[in-house]
Scaffold this motif. Structure first.
Motif, mmCIF file in Angstrom:
data_model
loop_
_atom_site.group_PDB
_atom_site.id
_atom_site.type_symbol
_atom_site.label_atom_id
_atom_site.label_comp_id
_atom_site.label_asym_id
_atom_site.label_seq_id
_atom_site.Cartn_x
_atom_site.Cartn_y
_atom_site.Cartn_z
ATOM 1 N N THR A 195 11.086 7.413 14.076
ATOM 2 C CA THR A 195 9.894 7.579 13.425
ATOM 3 C C THR A 195 9.045 8.695 14.104
ATOM 4 O O THR A 195 8.170 9.689 13.416
ATOM 5 N N THR A 199 7.173 -0.788 12.978
ATOM 6 C CA THR A 199 7.207 -1.031 11.593
ATOM 7 C C THR A 199 5.818 -0.771 11.137
ATOM 8 O O THR A 199 5.621 -0.139 10.064
ATOM 9 N N ALA A 257 4.929 2.359 8.519
ATOM 10 C CA ALA A 257 4.089 2.204 7.130
ATOM 11 C C ALA A 257 2.896 2.871 7.208
ATOM 12 O O ALA A 257 2.549 3.495 6.221
ATOM 13 N N ASN A 314 14.751 -7.788 8.861
ATOM 14 C CA ASN A 314 14.008 -6.573 9.338
ATOM 15 C C ASN A 314 13.309 -5.921 8.059
ATOM 16 O O ASN A 314 12.363 -5.392 8.177
ATOM 17 N N GLU A 351 10.117 -7.550 8.009
ATOM 18 C CA GLU A 351 8.938 -6.747 8.934
ATOM 19 C C GLU A 351 8.619 -5.721 7.928
ATOM 20 O O GLU A 351 7.187 -5.500 8.271
ATOM 21 N N HIS A 352 9.121 -4.814 7.446
ATOM 22 C CA HIS A 352 8.850 -3.631 6.766
ATOM 23 C C HIS A 352 7.910 -4.044 5.586
ATOM 24 O O HIS A 352 6.916 -3.396 5.373
ATOM 25 N N LEU A 395 13.523 1.293 1.465
ATOM 26 C CA LEU A 395 14.311 0.746 2.282
ATOM 27 C C LEU A 395 16.017 1.031 1.947
ATOM 28 O O LEU A 395 16.157 0.614 0.650
ATOM 29 N N VAL A 455 7.877 -2.984 -0.567
ATOM 30 C CA VAL A 455 8.591 -1.914 -0.273
ATOM 31 C C VAL A 455 9.621 -1.731 -1.527
ATOM 32 O O VAL A 455 9.421 -2.418 -2.589
#
Length: 364
Positions: free
Chosen positions: A72, A98, A102, A119, A122-123, A136, A168
């Motif tokens: 990231t 995350t 975001a 995961n 989480e996103h 994703l 997402v």
């Protein structure tokens, strides 16, 4: 920054200095780009080797539609430089990471790899908090046995669960068939690539049969892209390091030329058959591939300590003297570029540009 060196002869550089031959670099970019255009496959080159927004924009100008990053924090650098379509081809896990991703999705159209529902959730939570909607992309294990969900029913189920999330977007799938590059015989390697990707592409068809669009099917590094890009169903490849013409890629038959080298100074001649240079493991990591010394035909072996490079010759020579300069062709750019703050770009023997490696050290 050393932009004051622009326009000067390469001899004005202090050493060690990381050099790019601009003409060769552009030639390598055209070789890869032309191959992909012929096959009708998009290009999302990985930026983990070059670490440079200058090079990333050069690749976009050459026809790439986006870039790939490892972390990231790397993506933040490229987004700040104006790049909008970015795939982070690793799992970004935990609330700190995350949330950071975001927030980055405010600046760019971010896609990130996931290989489990936990995961993905989480996103989704981080995106809900930030008011963004990152993509994703499911990473599928195609045989490398690193990260990635198994192809087949597990992949399809994960796609369904992602589509059902509110914050997402389902972006598609990705894989890296890197294990096939260890197959020596070219024909057997090509078959191994096909065999590795077949279950991935079957999973894509199964997801589509479930009524889910799969915009991205991302595979292929420099060592495999000439085969991968021609396989029906693959939408893009991530080949990136090949622009430097690394020795490891030329050994696989990729038609690129060495564009990246390290300028070094001879600091000691303690024996007629030994040359000491001012570049050790703090200047390059020879683990994956040793560099090649230009202009010395009798190199028997090389070794590196922290600050020194040791070149052992097969026969004594007085031709190399203390203070002479040598160029080492980089064996694997991923293990050299991150150690340097900039590239010195050469047109012939003249420094024409200095490109900072702003994404070096971005490990989070």
């Amino acid at each position: 920054m050393m932009t004051s060196l622009v326009g000067q002869h390469v001899d004005a550089l202090d050493t060690p200095a990381l050099l790019i031959d601009r003409k060769v670099l552009l030639g390598n970019i055209e070789v890869i780009g032309a191959s992909l255009r012929k096959l009708g496959t998009a290009w999302r080159p990985h930026a983990k080797a070059h670490k440079s927004p200058s090079i990333a924009h050069l690749l976009l100008e050459a026809g790439a539609h986006g870039i790939t990053c490892a972390k990231t924090s790397e993506a933040e650098i490229y987004a700040a430089s104006g790049i909008r379509d970015i795939l982070i081809a690793n799992q970004v896990v935990g609330p700190i990471k995350t949330r950071r991703l975001a927030q980055l999705a405010r600046q760019a159209d971010i896609a990130v790899a996931v290989d489990c529902l936990e995961n993905a959730l989480e996103h989704d939570a981080a995106a809900a908090e930030a008011g963004t909607s990152p993509r994703l992309v499911i990473e599928i294990n195609s045989g490398m046995n690193r990260a990635g969900i198994d192809p087949g029913d597990d992949t399809v189920e994960l796609a369904k669960r992602i589509v059902a999330l509110k914050h997402v977007r389902f972006g598609g799938v990705m894989t890296w068939e890197g294990h096939t590059t260890t197959v020596v015989d070219p024909a057997a390697r090509e078959q191994a690539i096909h065999d590795s990707l077949a279950p991935v592409l079957e999973s894509v068809l199964a997801i589509q049969d479930a009524g889910i669009d799969v915009p991205i099917v991302s595979c292929g590094g420099t060592g495999t892209f000439r085969t991968t890009a021609g396989i029906e169903g693959v939408t893009e490849v991530q080949a990136g390091g090949g622009i430097f013409g690394d020795q490891i890629y030329r050994a696989l038959g990729v038609p690129v030329q060495p564009a990246l080298s390290l300028l070094v100074t001879v600091t000691s001649r303690p024996a007629p058959d030994r040359v000491i240079i001012d570049a050790g493991r703090k200047s390059l990591d020879p683990t994956a591939a040793l560099p090649e010394v230009q202009g010395l035909s009798n190199v028997q072996s090389m070794s590196f300590s922290a600050e020194h490079g040791i070149i052992n010759l097969s026969a004594p020579t007085a031709d190399v003297r203390i203070g002479d300069r040598l160029q080492l062709l980089i064996g694997y750019s991923d293990q050299a570029v991150h150690l340097h703050e900039q590239f010195f770009v050469l047109d012939g023997n003249t420094v024409s540009s200095v490109w900072p490696t702003w994404a070096r050290g971005r490990l989070q």
